[in-house]
Design a protein around this motif. Structure first.
Motif, PDB file in Angstrom:
ATOM      1  N   ASN A  44       0.838  -1.206   0.000  1.00  0.00           N
ATOM      2  CA  ASN A  44       0.000   0.000   0.000  1.00  0.00           C
ATOM      3  C   ASN A  44       0.873   1.257   0.000  1.00  0.00           C
ATOM      4  N   ASP A  45       1.979   1.225  -0.721  1.00  0.00           N
ATOM      5  CA  ASP A  45       2.938   2.346  -0.756  1.00  0.00           C
ATOM      6  C   ASP A  45       3.364   2.757   0.646  1.00  0.00           C
ATOM      7  N   ARG A  46       3.496   1.816   1.532  1.00  0.00           N
ATOM      8  CA  ARG A  46       3.905   2.033   2.919  1.00  0.00           C
ATOM      9  C   ARG A  46       2.996   3.045   3.641  1.00  0.00           C
ATOM     10  N   ILE A  47       1.719   2.844   3.421  1.00  0.00           N
ATOM     11  CA  ILE A  47       0.727   3.651   4.138  1.00  0.00           C
ATOM     12  C   ILE A  47      -0.106   2.691   4.977  1.00  0.00           C
ATOM     13  N   CYS A  48      -0.386   3.053   6.214  1.00  0.00           N
ATOM     14  CA  CYS A  48      -1.179   2.186   7.080  1.00  0.00           C
ATOM     15  C   CYS A  48      -2.579   2.034   6.500  1.00  0.00           C
ATOM     16  N   PRO A  49      -3.044   0.784   6.290  1.00  0.00           N
ATOM     17  CA  PRO A  49      -4.367   0.586   5.701  1.00  0.00           C
ATOM     18  C   PRO A  49      -5.485   0.996   6.661  1.00  0.00           C
ATOM     19  N   LYS A  50      -5.151   1.126   7.936  1.00  0.00           N
ATOM     20  CA  LYS A  50      -6.205   1.443   8.912  1.00  0.00           C
ATOM     21  C   LYS A  50      -6.341   2.947   9.148  1.00  0.00           C
ATOM     22  N   CYS A  51      -5.174   3.635   9.279  1.00  0.00           N
ATOM     23  CA  CYS A  51      -5.276   5.057   9.653  1.00  0.00           C
ATOM     24  C   CYS A  51      -4.600   5.990   8.664  1.00  0.00           C
ATOM     25  N   GLU A  52      -4.104   5.446   7.552  1.00  0.00           N
ATOM     26  CA  GLU A  52      -3.458   6.278   6.525  1.00  0.00           C
ATOM     27  C   GLU A  52      -2.138   6.889   6.984  1.00  0.00           C
ATOM     28  N   TYR A  53      -1.589   6.398   8.086  1.00  0.00           N
ATOM     29  CA  TYR A  53      -0.277   6.892   8.516  1.00  0.00           C
ATOM     30  C   TYR A  53       0.750   6.590   7.428  1.00  0.00           C
ATOM     31  N   HIS A  54       1.559   7.574   7.094  1.00  0.00           N
ATOM     32  CA  HIS A  54       2.582   7.394   6.063  1.00  0.00           C
ATOM     33  C   HIS A  54       3.888   6.941   6.707  1.00  0.00           C
ATOM     34  N   PHE A  55       4.232   5.679   6.502  1.00  0.00           N
ATOM     35  CA  PHE A  55       5.538   5.194   6.951  1.00  0.00           C
ATOM     36  C   PHE A  55       6.601   5.782   6.029  1.00  0.00           C
ATOM     37  N   SER A  56       7.842   5.825   6.529  1.00  0.00           N
ATOM     38  CA  SER A  56       8.882   6.360   5.649  1.00  0.00           C
ATOM     39  C   SER A  56       9.142   5.373   4.517  1.00  0.00           C
ATOM     40  N   ILE A  57       9.518   5.904   3.383  1.00  0.00           N
ATOM     41  CA  ILE A  57       9.832   5.018   2.255  1.00  0.00           C
ATOM     42  C   ILE A  57      11.251   5.283   1.778  1.00  0.00           C
ATOM     43  N   SER A  58      11.795   4.313   1.079  1.00  0.00           N
ATOM     44  CA  SER A  58      13.172   4.436   0.610  1.00  0.00           C
ATOM     45  C   SER A  58      13.232   5.413  -0.563  1.00  0.00           C
ATOM     46  N   VAL A  59      14.441   5.832  -0.867  1.00  0.00           N
ATOM     47  CA  VAL A  59      14.643   6.747  -1.986  1.00  0.00           C
ATOM     48  C   VAL A  59      14.138   6.112  -3.281  1.00  0.00           C
ATOM     49  N   ASP A  60      14.454   4.835  -3.474  1.00  0.00           N
ATOM     50  CA  ASP A  60      14.038   4.161  -4.708  1.00  0.00           C
ATOM     51  C   ASP A  60      12.518   4.101  -4.821  1.00  0.00           C
ATOM     52  N   GLU A  61      11.888   3.773  -3.680  1.00  0.00           N
ATOM     53  CA  GLU A  61      10.416   3.748  -3.697  1.00  0.00           C
ATOM     54  C   GLU A  61       9.859   5.122  -4.027  1.00  0.00           C
ATOM     55  N   ARG A  62      10.469   6.153  -3.433  1.00  0.00           N
ATOM     56  CA  ARG A  62      10.011   7.517  -3.671  1.00  0.00           C
ATOM     57  C   ARG A  62      10.136   7.864  -5.151  1.00  0.00           C
ATOM     58  N   ILE A  63      11.244   7.517  -5.718  1.00  0.00           N
ATOM     59  CA  ILE A  63      11.461   7.844  -7.129  1.00  0.00           C
ATOM     60  C   ILE A  63      10.454   7.086  -7.996  1.00  0.00           C
ATOM     61  N   SER A  64      10.260   5.803  -7.694  1.00  0.00           N
ATOM     62  CA  SER A  64       9.350   5.053  -8.563  1.00  0.00           C
ATOM     63  C   SER A  64       7.896   5.490  -8.351  1.00  0.00           C
ATOM     64  N   LEU A  65       7.574   5.983  -7.163  1.00  0.00           N
ATOM     65  CA  LEU A  65       6.210   6.483  -6.931  1.00  0.00           C
ATOM     66  C   LEU A  65       5.972   7.829  -7.597  1.00  0.00           C
TER      67      LEU A  65
END
Lengths: 288, 318
Positions: A44-65
Motif C-alpha cells: 500500500n505504498d507504505r501507508i497504514c491501511p487502517k489510519c493512513e499513517y505514512h511510513f517512511s519510504i526508501s529513496v528508490d520507492e520515492r522515485i518510482s512512486l
C-alpha cells in the motif's frame, strides 16, 4: 486487587519504546498503534491501511512512486563526504560514514537527478533519512546546489523531497554553511523565474527545514509528517510544559500558514504533474 | 569595580584581591609595599599573557558568553553617529532579541542590525538572552530590504545562543523566517559585512550572517550546535561540553582555517570587555576598510562573489 499494580514505580514503559517493535512480519503503526501485517503496508505504498499513517519510504520507492518509469537519471552519485574536522565521538566520523554507506548502498544522504513526472521534465532530489538521519553536510549541500544550477541550465522546475534531522554535526560549522549555500542556490532559481517545489516528508527539522525545505514556491508536506525548527524534546525542555496534540505535524503547519498543501502519498505524482502543467516548462534545454 | 571572573580566571581574582588589599591597607605606601605591588602586577601580567594566549576552545566559549562582554548596541553607541533605532516586523511584534537601525560610520550611511543580549538579569530576560523569535528575523529581513531599497551597506552583528526553540516560535514559522533571510541576504546588491562579536549559535546566527565579509572577534565562537547540545547528543552527557567545544572547531582560529570567516579582529588582553573603547575602534576600522573595498565592486559582481564564497564552503570528494 493490589497484585495487578506494579509494585515499583520504576517499572514503566514509555510510549516510544512500545512502538519500536523490530520490523518482522508484523509492524506496529506509529499512527494508530495497531498491529498490522507488514506486507499489507508495503503493498500500500507504505501507508497504514487502517489510519493512513505514512511510513517512511526508501529513496528508490520515492522515485518510482513519483517519476515516470525509467525516466530518472541520477548525477553526482559519487560525491562523498570529507572529514574537515577529523571528528570523533564514540567512533570516527569517517567510520560512521562508511557504515552508513554500507547500510544504504549510497555515498551520502541525498540523491539528485533528472526525471519526468507525467511527461513533464524536472530536476528531482530525494533525501535518504536512513543515511545518518538524512543530515545535511557538505555533500547534501553541494548536491542541492548542483540540482538548482542544473535546473537553471536546463530551464526546468526543481522538486526536492526532504527528510532530515538537520545539519550534520560532525562536519561542524561547514554543515551550518550549507544552509546559506543551498538557500542561495534556490534564490538564483527564483531570480530566473524557475519554479521550485519543496515536498517535506517525515521528519524535516533543523537546518534543513530552516533553509531550502521552507523556501518552495510551493511548499507541500505528506500527511502527519513532523516538521519544525527545534525538535519537540528540546522545546519541552525549554518551555517546561507539554506540547499540544498534533504540534509540528503537517496539519499544524498548514493551519499556521507554513504550507500550501498536504498531499497524500497516493496523490503526489498527480498533484506534482498538475503543478508542472501550470508552470508549463515542456522541454528541458539541451545541455550546453 | 566588581569584576566577573570566569573559573579559569580564579588565580587572577586572587591576585587582584591581594593588590586591592595592599593598596587600601597602607595609604602611605612604604618602599617595601611598592615593591610588593610591582611584583604582583608583574604576576598578573605574566598570568594574563600565559592564559589568554592559550585558551582552550571551552575557555573561548566562556569568554564569548562573558556576562560583561559588550553587546551590539554598546558598540553602536561607541562608533555609529546619528543612530536611529527602528522597531518591529510589521506583522506580529517588536522582538527585543533583535535590534537594528540606521546610522553613520565615518561619512557613510549604513543600516545596522544584530542580536542583542541583555546586560543584567532584567534586560537579559526582556531580550530573551539574545534568542530571537521569527518576528525578530522578520524585523531583520525588513531592515535588509530597507538597506537594499535605499542602496546603503548592511552591517550585521552576531551574538546569540541560537534561535529560540519555543511553541510560539514554531507556530509562527521559525524555520521559514530563518530560511527567508538566508535567501534574501544571499542576493542583496548592497555590500554586507558581518561581525561575530560573541556567540554565533547555529541557524539563529546564520540568519543574519550571509555577507560578503565575515569578521570575528578573537574570542568569539561560531558553531552549528552549542557544545552542551553536541555533548548531550553524542555522549548523552552535557557536562562533556568542553570536549565537544574542542571537537566542533568553533574558535576564531579554527573558523579562519576552515574558510568560514575572513578576518579575526584582535581583542584587548582578557577579552573585549576589558577595553571596550579599543575594541570599538578595531571593529570600526575593520568595517570601514572592508566597506571601502566592497564598494569598489560592481553590485552584480559582489552578489556573484558572495554566492561563490558560500559555494566553496564544504569539503567533499568526487
Amino acid at each position: 486487587m493490589s497484585w495487578f499494580r506494579r509494585k515499583l514505580r520504576k517499572l514503566t514503559t514509555t510510549g516510544t519504546e512500545r512502538t519500536q517493535i523490530p520490523e518482522g512480519f508484523w509492524i506496529k503503526c506509529a499512527g494508530c498503534k495497531e498491529i498490522i501485517y507488514r506486507k499489507e503496508v508495503d503493498s500500500n505504498d507504505r501507508i497504514c491501511p487502517k489510519c493512513e499513517y505514512h511510513f517512511s519510504i526508501s529513496v528508490d520507492e520515492r522515485i518510482s512512486l513519483t517519476c515516470d518509469v525509467g525516466s530518472f537519471v541520477e548525477w553526482s552519485a559519487n560525491l562523498t563526504s570529507g572529514d574537515p574536522l577529523v571528528f570523533k565521538d564514540t567512533i570516527r566520523y569517517r567510520e560512521r560514514v562508511k557504515r552508513a554507506q554500507k547500510k544504504t548502498g549510497r555515498n551520502d544522504a541525498m540523491v539528485i537527478g533528472e526525471a519526468r513526472i507525467l511527461g513533464w521534465p524536472a530536476v528531482v532530489g530525494v533525501m535518504d533519512f536512513t543515511f545518518l538521519g538524512g543530515s545535511m553536510g557538505s555533500v547534501v549541500g553541494e548536491k542541492i546546489t548542483r540540482a538548482a544550477e542544473r535546473a537553471i541550465e536546463r530551464r526546468v522546475p526543481l522538486i526536492l523531497f526532504s527528510a532530515s534531522g538537520g545539519a550534520r554535526m560532525q562536519e561542524g560549522i561547514l554543515s551550518l554553511m550549507q544552509m546559506a549555500k543551498t538557500s542561495a542556490a534556490i534564490a538564483r532559481m527564483g531570480e530566473r523565474n524557475l519554479p521550485y517545489i519543496s515536498v517535506m516528508t517525515d521528519p524535516t527539522f533543523g537546518g534543513v527545514a530552516a533553509s531550502y525545505s521552507m523556501l518552495g514556491d510551493i511548499n507541500i508536506a505528506e500527511p502527519g509528517a513532523l516538521i519544525g525548527f527545534a525538535g519537540p524534546r528540546v522545546i519541552e525542555q525549554t518551555i517546561k510544559q507539554k506540547l499540544p496534540e498534533g504540534f509540528q505535524h503537517s496539519e499544524f503547519l498548514l493551519e499556521h500558514g507554513m504550507l500550501d498543501l498536504i498531499v497524500h502519498r497516493k496523490q503526489m505524482r498527480e498533484t506534482l504533474g498538475r503543478l508542472l502543467t501550470f508552470f508549463g516548462f515542456k522541454e528541458a534545454q539541451p545541455v550546453a | 569595580m566588581n569584576r566577573h571572573y570566569l573559573d579559569f580566571e580564579k588565580p587572577l581574582a586572587e591576585l587582584h584581591e591581594q593588590i586591592e588589599k595592599l593598596r587600601s591597607g597602607s595609604e602611605e605606601g612604604g618602599p617595601g609595599n611598592q615593591k610588593e605591588l610591582d611584583r604582583l602586577a608583574h604576576k598578573v601580567r605574566a598570568f594574563e599573557e600565559e592564559v589568554y594566549d592559550k585558551l582552550t576552545p571551552w575557555q573561548q566559549t566562556q569568554l564569548a558568553r562573558h556576562p560583561e562582554r559588550p553587546s551590539m548596541l554598546e558598540y553602536v553607541e561607541q562608533f555609529v553617529e546619528d543612530f536611529v533605532q527602528l522597531h518591529g516586523d510589521r506583522a506580529f511584534r517588536d522582538d527585543p532579541a533583535m535590534v537594528g537601525g540606521l546610522g553613520r560610520i565615518g561619512n557613510r550611511e549604513v543600516v545596522l542590525l544584530g542580536h542583542q543580549k541583555g546586560r543584567n538579569l532584567k534586560t537579559r530576560v526582556i531580550r530573551n538572552f539574545g534568542m530571537a523569535h521569527p518576528e525578530g528575523y522578520r524585523k531583520a529581513l525588513r531592515l535588509m530590504q530597507f538597506a537594499e531599497r535605499f542602496g546603503k551597506p548592511l552591517v550585521c552583528f552576531i551574538d546569540t545562543p541560537g534561535a529560540y526553540p519555543g511553541l510560539g516560535a514554531e507556530e509562527r514559522g521559525q524555520s521559514e523566517a530563518i530560511a527567508r533571510n538566508l535567501l534574501v541576504m544571499s542576493r542583496l546588491k548592497v555590500p554586507v559585512v558581518v561581525v561575530v562579536i560573541g556567540e554565533g549559535g547555529s541557524g539563529g546566527a546564520l540568519a543574519v550572517g550571509v555577507g560578503d565579509r565575515i569578521l570575528i572577534l578573537e574570542h568569539s565562537i561560531y558553531s552549528v550546535i552549542s557544545p552542551e547540545g553536541c555533548a548531550a547528543i553524542l555522549w548523552k552527557d552535557g557536562s562533556k561540553a568542553p570536549m565537544a567545544a574542542e571537537a566542533l572547531k568553533i574558535t576564531a582560529r579554527d573558523l579562519l582555517e576552515l574558510g568560514v570567516v575572513d578576518e579575526i579582529l584582535p581583542e584587548p588582553l582578557g577579552g573585549s570587555h576589558r577595553d571596550m573603547t579599543r575594541m570599538s575602534r578595531t571593529i570600526r576600522d575593520a568595517l570601514v576598510r572592508h566597506l571601502t573595498e566592497l564598494e569598489k565592486l560592481d553590485p552584480l559582481e559582489r552578489v556573484e562573489l558572495r554566492y561563490k564564497k558560500f559555494c566553496k564552503m564544504g569539503i567533499f570528494e568526487e
